[in-house]
Design an enzyme around this catalytic site. Structure first.
Site, PDB file in Angstrom:
ATOM      1  N   ASN A 139      -0.101  12.473  -0.925  1.00  0.00           N
ATOM      2  CA  ASN A 139       0.517  11.626  -0.796  1.00  0.00           C
ATOM      3  C   ASN A 139       2.388  11.502  -1.869  1.00  0.00           C
ATOM      4  O   ASN A 139       3.253  12.100  -1.117  1.00  0.00           O
ATOM      5  CB  ASN A 139       0.129  10.402  -2.140  1.00  0.00           C
ATOM      6  CG  ASN A 139      -0.644   8.970  -1.604  1.00  0.00           C
ATOM      7  OD1 ASN A 139       0.214   8.726  -0.633  1.00  0.00           O
ATOM      8  ND2 ASN A 139      -2.284   9.253  -2.022  1.00  0.00           N
ATOM      9  N   MET A 159      -4.504  11.101 -12.574  1.00  0.00           N
ATOM     10  CA  MET A 159      -5.754  10.210 -12.576  1.00  0.00           C
ATOM     11  C   MET A 159      -6.492  10.886 -14.736  1.00  0.00           C
ATOM     12  O   MET A 159      -6.842  10.324 -15.003  1.00  0.00           O
ATOM     13  CB  MET A 159      -7.181  11.005 -12.475  1.00  0.00           C
ATOM     14  CG  MET A 159      -7.106  11.028 -10.544  1.00  0.00           C
ATOM     15  SD  MET A 159      -7.384   9.513 -10.309  1.00  0.00           S
ATOM     16  CE  MET A 159      -8.745   8.961 -10.293  1.00  0.00           C
ATOM     17  N   ARG A 208      -4.147  11.054 -27.333  1.00  0.00           N
ATOM     18  CA  ARG A 208      -3.743  10.594 -26.263  1.00  0.00           C
ATOM     19  C   ARG A 208      -2.224  11.266 -26.280  1.00  0.00           C
ATOM     20  O   ARG A 208      -1.707  11.042 -25.360  1.00  0.00           O
ATOM     21  CB  ARG A 208      -4.707   9.544 -25.300  1.00  0.00           C
ATOM     22  CG  ARG A 208      -3.840   8.891 -24.474  1.00  0.00           C
ATOM     23  CD  ARG A 208      -4.817   7.465 -24.432  1.00  0.00           C
ATOM     24  NE  ARG A 208      -5.814   7.363 -24.196  1.00  0.00           N
ATOM     25  CZ  ARG A 208      -6.339   7.419 -23.256  1.00  0.00           C
ATOM     26  NH1 ARG A 208      -5.503   8.565 -21.739  1.00  0.00           N
ATOM     27  NH2 ARG A 208      -7.505   7.379 -23.581  1.00  0.00           N
ATOM     28  N   HIS A 210      -2.535   2.676  -5.285  1.00  0.00           N
ATOM     29  CA  HIS A 210      -4.379   2.422  -6.343  1.00  0.00           C
ATOM     30  C   HIS A 210      -4.605   1.947  -5.209  1.00  0.00           C
ATOM     31  O   HIS A 210      -4.161   1.500  -3.979  1.00  0.00           O
ATOM     32  CB  HIS A 210      -3.969   1.588  -6.943  1.00  0.00           C
ATOM     33  CG  HIS A 210      -5.251   1.324  -7.431  1.00  0.00           C
ATOM     34  ND1 HIS A 210      -6.713   2.073  -8.029  1.00  0.00           N
ATOM     35  CD2 HIS A 210      -6.534   0.297  -6.914  1.00  0.00           C
ATOM     36  CE1 HIS A 210      -7.536   1.840  -8.546  1.00  0.00           C
ATOM     37  NE2 HIS A 210      -7.522   0.100  -7.862  1.00  0.00           N
ATOM     38  N   ASN A 220       3.017   3.029  -8.969  1.00  0.00           N
ATOM     39  CA  ASN A 220       1.974   4.115  -8.842  1.00  0.00           C
ATOM     40  C   ASN A 220       0.834   3.507  -7.417  1.00  0.00           C
ATOM     41  O   ASN A 220       1.467   2.264  -6.804  1.00  0.00           O
ATOM     42  CB  ASN A 220       1.122   3.371  -9.950  1.00  0.00           C
ATOM     43  CG  ASN A 220      -0.323   4.371  -9.607  1.00  0.00           C
ATOM     44  OD1 ASN A 220      -1.245   5.409  -9.698  1.00  0.00           O
ATOM     45  ND2 ASN A 220      -1.376   3.148 -10.188  1.00  0.00           N
ATOM     46  N   LEU A 244      -4.105  -1.567 -16.833  1.00  0.00           N
ATOM     47  CA  LEU A 244      -4.148  -0.410 -15.854  1.00  0.00           C
ATOM     48  C   LEU A 244      -4.399  -1.142 -14.754  1.00  0.00           C
ATOM     49  O   LEU A 244      -5.065  -1.793 -14.090  1.00  0.00           O
ATOM     50  CB  LEU A 244      -5.302   0.402 -16.342  1.00  0.00           C
ATOM     51  CG  LEU A 244      -6.672   1.367 -15.040  1.00  0.00           C
ATOM     52  CD1 LEU A 244      -5.380   2.426 -15.032  1.00  0.00           C
ATOM     53  CD2 LEU A 244      -7.603   1.681 -15.225  1.00  0.00           C
ATOM     54  N   THR A 287       2.709  -1.401 -15.232  1.00  0.00           N
ATOM     55  CA  THR A 287       2.357  -1.908 -16.566  1.00  0.00           C
ATOM     56  C   THR A 287       1.472  -1.036 -17.663  1.00  0.00           C
ATOM     57  O   THR A 287       0.607  -0.608 -17.146  1.00  0.00           O
ATOM     58  CB  THR A 287       2.522  -3.479 -16.953  1.00  0.00           C
ATOM     59  OG1 THR A 287       1.605  -3.401 -16.144  1.00  0.00           O
ATOM     60  CG2 THR A 287       3.594  -4.020 -15.677  1.00  0.00           C
TER      61      THR A 287
HETATM   62  C1  GRF Z   1      -5.237   8.757  -3.433  1.00  0.00           C
HETATM   63  O1  GRF Z   1      -6.303   7.765  -2.659  1.00  0.00           O
HETATM   64  C2  GRF Z   1      -4.738   7.618  -4.358  1.00  0.00           C
HETATM   65  O2  GRF Z   1      -4.453   6.712  -4.257  1.00  0.00           O
HETATM   66  C3  GRF Z   1      -5.553   7.412  -5.380  1.00  0.00           C
HETATM   67  O3  GRF Z   1      -6.176   9.133  -6.044  1.00  0.00           O
HETATM   68  C4  GRF Z   1      -5.610   9.714  -4.558  1.00  0.00           C
HETATM   69  C5  GRF Z   1      -4.902  10.828  -4.622  1.00  0.00           C
HETATM   70  O4  GRF Z   1      -4.785  11.642  -3.085  1.00  0.00           O
HETATM   71  N1  GRF Z   1      -5.165   7.183  -6.968  1.00  0.00           N
HETATM   72  P1  GRF Z   1      -3.352  12.717  -3.321  1.00  0.00           P
HETATM   73  O5  GRF Z   1      -4.333  13.386  -4.086  1.00  0.00           O
HETATM   74  O6  GRF Z   1      -2.353  12.022  -2.928  1.00  0.00           O
HETATM   75  O7  GRF Z   1      -3.930  13.772  -2.139  1.00  0.00           O
END
Ligand code: GRF
Length: 210
Positions: free
Chosen positions: A14, A90, A65, A109, A107, A144, A141
């Site tokens: 991404n 993550m 954390r 998801h 973000n 999560l 926000t």
């Molecule tokens: C994607 O599916 C994203 O939505 C999720 O983790 C994956 C990350 O893929 N949170 P990348 O690292 O962008 O290839």
């Protein structure tokens, strides 16, 4: 020129899509840094190869954390971002971190939020017998995988899909909607009203591949 910092944990596809679109479409913006919480995050290599600053804030080096969040915030702030983009990042970020970048942190998801927040979204969508799935770009926000929704993609779930097949179809749509959402942000055409995001030019906030 808006300054974008991207946080990744792994592959970074991404992030790659955003970097490519930013250059090709000549956004009034630049990805100034890619920061990972894992030294081995594969996406760091792409960033380096494209002359983008990289940094690693290894979460394993911090017992608490809050200490990790503080170190991450310091690394982010060193690049004075207008926008912080979580792209496959993550780690759950604490409330102080989220507050610090409120309104300027996005973000993605891989589900149609508010369905299936958290992990294993594709498996859960298949188990639920969903006929469609997709991805959601949202403002972050403290809650999560919630927060005002900027843009969603919808893809079909095929009868013979396994997790990998569905994930790949959703991911291809992510690579279209995430750059679009970031482009809208840097062009200043997003407004949040009572928790709902409007694209002020009236562009559709839905990509359907059905
Ligand atoms: C994607 O599916 C994203 O939505 C999720 O983790 C994956 C990350 O893929 N949170 P990348 O690292 O962008 O290839």
């Amino acid at each position: 020129m808006k300054r974008i910092v991207v946080l990744i944990s792994g592959r970074g596809s991404n992030m790659e899509a955003i970097v490519r679109c930013c250059a090709e479409q000549r956004w009034p913006a630049r990805v100034v840094a890619v920061i990972a919480n894992r030294p081995q995050a594969a996406g760091l290599e792409f960033a380096r190869a494209h002359g983008i600053d990289t940094a690693v804030v290894d979460h394993q080096a911090y017992a608490a954390r809050e200490a990790f969040d503080a170190a991450l915030a310091a690394a982010v702030d060193a690049h004075a971002p207008d926008l912080l983009v979580l792209a496959g990042f993550m780690r759950i970020l604490g409330p102080a971190f989220v507050r610090r970048y409120e309104g300027r942190m996005l973000n993605i998801h891989p589900s149609l939020l508010p369905a299936f927040p958290g992990l294993h979204t594709h498996r859960r969508a298949l188990e639920a017998g969903c006929k469609v799935s997709g991805a959601t770009v949202h403002f972050v926000t403290a809650d999560l995988d919630h927060g005002p929704i900027v843009l969603q993609s919808v893809v079909p779930v095929q009868p013979d899909d396994d997790e990998a097949a569905l994930a790949a179809r959703v991911l291809a749509s992510e690579h279209r909607i995430y750059p679009q959402a970031v482009q809208w942000f840097v062009r200043g055409v997003l407004r949040v009203e009572h928790g709902v995001v409007r694209q002020s030019e009236g562009a559709p906030q839905l990509l359907s591949t059905l």
